[in-house]
Motif scaffolding. Structure first.
Motif, short mmCIF file in Angstrom:
data_model
loop_
_atom_site.label_atom_id
_atom_site.label_comp_id
_atom_site.label_asym_id
_atom_site.label_seq_id
_atom_site.Cartn_x
_atom_site.Cartn_y
_atom_site.Cartn_z
N ASN B 12 0.83 -1.21 0.00
CA ASN B 12 0.00 0.00 0.00
C ASN B 12 0.86 1.25 0.00
OD1 ASN B 12 -2.48 -1.25 -0.11
ND2 ASN B 12 -2.73 -1.35 2.11
N TYR B 13 0.41 2.23 -0.77
CA TYR B 13 1.10 3.52 -0.91
C TYR B 13 1.29 4.18 0.46
CZ TYR B 13 1.52 8.46 -2.32
OH TYR B 13 1.90 9.76 -2.47
N LYS B 14 2.50 4.62 0.74
CA LYS B 14 2.88 5.32 1.97
C LYS B 14 2.88 4.43 3.22
CE LYS B 14 2.43 10.11 0.89
NZ LYS B 14 2.14 11.43 1.35
N VAL B 15 2.59 3.14 3.04
CA VAL B 15 2.58 2.23 4.19
C VAL B 15 3.66 1.16 4.04
CG1 VAL B 15 1.20 0.57 5.49
CG2 VAL B 15 0.12 2.62 4.56
N LEU B 19 6.55 2.22 6.76
CA LEU B 19 5.66 3.38 6.85
C LEU B 19 6.39 4.68 6.46
CD1 LEU B 19 2.77 4.14 7.91
CD2 LEU B 19 3.91 4.81 10.01
N ILE B 21 4.19 7.73 5.97
CA ILE B 21 2.99 8.56 5.81
C ILE B 21 3.29 10.04 6.07
CG2 ILE B 21 2.21 8.10 8.21
CD1 ILE B 21 -0.19 8.39 5.28
#
Lengths: 177, 313
Positions: B12-15, B19, B21
């Protein structure tokens, strides 16, 4: 009422059907996932042991994401299901940082997104999409307060574990071992 | 030998894979918030101690920078939001368990307060200043009468602002590096130290400079003690926190932390200030810039390294 899910690590073959079913059912944007498969190999060759788990939000009883949300967008819904109200979410990322399972992600529309235990199906008496499609029937869903629910019955019979119990989140996703 | 290989199908994007975010916006805001808190704290403190005319920079004119610092910080916070049109939702509720909610409301108090405080002194600093409207003049005159009360509120809220920037992170037990209660006091001390350094740098009064140089020395000593305690706590804690500490003790953040935060941000300016207090001349901006840049780097490194620290299961 307390909804929970159990995943049988002995039956899961890691086919990712649950992942695709969730993406289709919940219109998850391409490249993202609300549930995922983890394969863990323990030991050294030739003494190897493989554990396969279908993971998702743990819908914790003591959810750090609900606690840290500054607007109340992250909240507990029916049966302890943890949800995000899209038009209350400001996309600050606090809940994403707070989740030890990294179960949340920023949706391209801006709000934070995650597994909902398919609450829209559960409220109609159906099972979550991932549970419904599993070809090995390795997932069990139901109400822990009902001793006759699938999940209560299987947790009574089998040994199980939860992920990172030491984080104190009281997760409600059980793994049969 | 027991080995473990984990393969996850999630990206998942930015995760994932780890991490990320929070980029530059949050650490910049944490720095500016801490710096503004430091300046406002000393403004309130020295006003209440009756040093308004002795320490004019601290009480009167350096606080005039804080509304701008806070505005830039708020701008960075806004840029960080992924769902920007809904930012106002922060102000439709008070969530006592959420440090971010506390922070949003604290900013709602301290930002106007910094503007009011600056307004009450604007004619002292710019004698030709004209408010144009009489009602503004009357309003400012009204606030001038209540400076003591304003100073008290400013001291209390600047401490809340300074400490909350650390508590915001320490409340996340999912990130073992952040999950230490010393982060709040450490960020508060770092903010006060940066605030004192800014006043020292901008002051023209030698006595005021010496006073704030002494304050900075004391705060640096407190900061160093806290840094040592933080690592002692991690080393004596659970495996995830031992691994979090390892990011700074041989891991990828070792050089940047010990060189930029501890050496350039604390030890070197402390040495220069002792040197100056002993009677040697060192331009005030040199240690001040070092302290302020160390404070900025502390936020960047802790925010980024914290996201790299996690539970492995």
């Amino acid at each position: 009422m307390r909804y929970a899910m159990a995943v049988d690590t002995k039956k899961c073959v890691g086919c990712s059907d649950c992942v695709v079913a969730c993406q289709t059912e919940n219109n998850v944007p391409i490249g993202y996932c609300r549930d995922w498969v983890v394969e863990i190999t323990h030991g050294t060759y030739p003494q190897l042991e493989l554990e396969i788990r279908s993971e998702r939000c743990n819908h914790c009883d003591n959810s750090p994401c609900v606690r840290c949300c500054p607007t109340g967008a992250s909240h507990y819904s029916d049966g302890g299901i943890v949800l995000v109200t899209e038009d209350k979410c400001i996309g600050c990322g606090a809940c994403i940082s707070s989740c030890p399972y990294d179960a949340r992600y920023p949706h391209p529309d801006g709000h934070v997104d995650k597994c909902t235990f398919c609450i829209h199906r559960v409220q109609k008496g159906q099972k979550p999409a991932c549970v419904e499609v599993c070809p090995t029937k390795c997932m069990y869903f139901g109400d822990l307060d009902d001793p006759n629910s699938d999940v209560s019955k299987v947790l009574k019979k089998r040994k199980f574990k939860t992920l990172i119990p030491e984080a104190g989140t009281k997760p409600q996703l059980y793994f049969l071992i | 030998m027991k080995e473990e290989l984990i393969i996850s199908g999630r990206m998942n994007y930015k995760v994932d894979p780890s991490l990320h975010i929070w980029g530059w916006e949050i650490p910049l805001y944490l720095f500016l918030g801490g710096l503004a808190a430091g300046v406002l704290f000393f403004a309130g403190l020295y006003y209440l101690r009756g040093k308004e005319n002795e320490y004019q920079s601290a009480v009167k004119w350096v606080p005039m920078i804080t509304p701008f610092l806070l505005a830039i910080g708020l701008g960075a916070l806004f840029l960080d939001l992924h769902h920007k049109p809904y930012f106002w939702r922060l102000y439709t509720t008070i969530k006592l368990q959420s440090p971010m909610s506390w922070g949003a409301w604290t900013l709602m108090v301290i930002t106007p307060l910094s503007i009011i405080w600056s307004a009450t002194y604007i004619k002292d600093v710019f004698p030709k200043w004209d408010w144009k409207y009489k009602w503004v003049d009357d309003l400012v005159a009204y606030f001038i009468e209540y400076r003591t009360q304003l100073a008290w509120i400013m001291i209390i809220f600047s401490v809340i602002l300074g400490i909350y920037t650390g508590i915001l992170l320490s409340a996340f037990n999912a990130r073992p590096l952040w999950n230490t209660s010393i982060l709040g006091p450490l960020f508060l001390t770092s903010g006060l130290s940066a605030g004192a350094a800014l006043i020292m740098m901008l002051s023209k009064n030698p006595l005021e400079r010496i006073r704030f140089s002494q304050i900075d020395l004391m705060l640096i000593a407190v900061e160093l003690t806290m840094v040592i305690h933080m690592f002692m706590g991690f080393r004596a804690s659970t495996e995830v926190q031992i691994e979090a500490a390892a990011l700074f003790l041989g891991g990828p953040y070792t050089l940047s932390f010990w060189i930029f935060v501890v050496f350039i941000g604390m030890l070197l300016p402390a040495f220069l200030e002792i040197w100056e207090l002993k009677g040697n001349h060192i331009p005030a901006y040199i240690p001040a810039v070092m302290i302020i840049s160390g404070s900025l780097m502390l936020r960047f490194i802790i925010v980024h390294a914290g996201q790299a620290s996690r539970y492995l299961y």
